[in-house]
Design a protein around this motif. Sequence first.
Motif, PDB file in Angstrom:
ATOM      1  N   GLU A   1       0.823  -1.210   0.000  1.00  8.54           N
ATOM      2  CA  GLU A   1       0.000   0.000   0.000  1.00  8.54           C
ATOM      3  C   GLU A   1       0.857   1.259   0.000  1.00  8.54           C
ATOM      4  N   LYS A   2       2.036   1.174   0.633  1.00  8.57           N
ATOM      5  CA  LYS A   2       2.947   2.321   0.660  1.00  8.57           C
ATOM      6  C   LYS A   2       3.949   2.278  -0.492  1.00  8.57           C
ATOM      7  N   GLN A   3       3.769   1.317  -1.390  1.00  9.52           N
ATOM      8  CA  GLN A   3       4.637   1.149  -2.567  1.00  9.52           C
ATOM      9  C   GLN A   3       6.112   1.008  -2.173  1.00  9.52           C
ATOM     10  N   ILE A   4       6.324   0.239  -1.113  1.00 12.79           N
ATOM     11  CA  ILE A   4       7.681  -0.081  -0.670  1.00 12.79           C
ATOM     12  C   ILE A   4       8.120  -1.351  -1.393  1.00 12.79           C
ATOM     13  N   ASN A   5       9.236  -1.282  -2.087  1.00 16.26           N
ATOM     14  CA  ASN A   5       9.709  -2.435  -2.836  1.00 16.26           C
ATOM     15  C   ASN A   5      10.299  -3.486  -1.897  1.00 16.26           C
ATOM     16  N   VAL A   6       9.801  -4.711  -2.044  1.00 18.35           N
ATOM     17  CA  VAL A   6      10.316  -5.846  -1.271  1.00 18.35           C
ATOM     18  C   VAL A   6      11.041  -6.782  -2.240  1.00 18.35           C
ATOM     19  N   PRO A   7      12.328  -7.026  -2.047  1.00 18.75           N
ATOM     20  CA  PRO A   7      13.125  -6.769  -0.843  1.00 18.75           C
ATOM     21  C   PRO A   7      14.067  -5.565  -0.933  1.00 18.75           C
ATOM     22  N   LYS A   8      14.052  -4.809  -2.029  1.00 21.16           N
ATOM     23  CA  LYS A   8      15.070  -3.772  -2.205  1.00 21.16           C
ATOM     24  C   LYS A   8      15.004  -2.693  -1.126  1.00 21.16           C
ATOM     25  N   GLU A   9      13.792  -2.274  -0.774  1.00 20.67           N
ATOM     26  CA  GLU A   9      13.660  -1.241   0.250  1.00 20.67           C
ATOM     27  C   GLU A   9      13.427  -1.826   1.635  1.00 20.67           C
ATOM     28  N   MET A  10      12.795  -2.969   1.697  1.00 21.72           N
ATOM     29  CA  MET A  10      12.639  -3.674   2.967  1.00 21.72           C
ATOM     30  C   MET A  10      12.492  -5.165   2.698  1.00 21.72           C
ATOM     31  N   ALA A  11      13.318  -5.947   3.378  1.00 24.49           N
ATOM     32  CA  ALA A  11      13.255  -7.406   3.258  1.00 24.49           C
ATOM     33  C   ALA A  11      12.385  -7.977   4.369  1.00 24.49           C
ATOM     34  N   LEU A  12      11.768  -9.132   4.098  1.00 23.03           N
ATOM     35  CA  LEU A  12      10.915  -9.792   5.079  1.00 23.03           C
ATOM     36  C   LEU A  12      11.296 -11.261   5.215  1.00 23.03           C
ATOM     37  N   ILE A  13      11.299 -11.740   6.460  1.00 23.26           N
ATOM     38  CA  ILE A  13      11.376 -13.173   6.737  1.00 23.26           C
ATOM     39  C   ILE A  13      10.201 -13.531   7.630  1.00 23.26           C
TER      40      ILE A  13
END
Length: 328
Positions: A255-267
Amino acid sequence: MAVTLKDIADRAGVSLATVSRVLNNDPQLSVGEETRRKILTIAEELSYTKKHRRSAATGHKIAVIQWYSPARELDDLYYMNIRLGVEKEAQQVGYTTATVFDTHLEQIPNDVSGIVAIGKYSQKQIDQLQRFNKPIVVIDYDELSNGCDSVLPDFDGGIKQAADFLAARYAKIGMIAGQEKTTDQKPVSDSRRDTFAKTLKAKNLYHSEWFMMGDYSEKSGFDQMQRLLQLDDRPQAVLVANDAMAVGALRALHEKQINVPKEMALISFDDTSITHYTYPTLTSIHVPTDQMAAMGLELLGRRLQNPDLAPQRVVVGTKLVLRQSTEK
């Protein structure tokens, strides 16, 4: 001493579930011919027969207690996977099952031979279960101190794998942890947050402001990720304590158009089937729910045959599975 599925599994180096399905000719099992032959050969060498196993099991009816409601199961496939695994393993060894949802202990039939309790239970609830005077196996929580056989995943080992992986790639690391309560609203201890924080502290990477607390629901994952995104200085990578919260966190990022994983990675943690169908697919700590279910039934079978055995705790290993939500 009678040969058990665990004896064969240990010798073959495979899971209890694989041994059970091979010996029961499960048509949906995808396993190499070499592995199949190995299991059958070991079973023959140990003089294991299904007739012996089923003879011991015939006539047993067990209660399967699911601490979640059917609706909540759909939001957290982890517990559904365990329940379905227990019911399937029970069928394969000749047990009939009576499944009770939402910890409605008053619905447990009086004619059961044993109880498999899935999830988290308060001391009061354990006391209620023990009044049935039946063997009890708890899956996903440690009730050894209460005299119950227990099967649980290696939470700490999985968390440490995730921490080591992230620490080698990112300087700013956060977490969306979870706080659970039993169905009678007693807080449940959970080592995941403390283990992750301790591991990061040892690497000088711990920042308390990047640690949020949800309740293991998808909505709480969404809400806590929104809180992280409101920070002026936010983490580059976040460990989320289960798949349901990770799905919510991923939605907040989209929704905030945050690129995953370049701007934030998730595990994530659990590695249920949903991790394959998100975009991007989720890196997750895999918990082998099929092995947990098989081991739970194995422990119950042993206790039905020998009630005087000392209670056991079995910890099943976990493994980090890399997908698209982290940079390799």
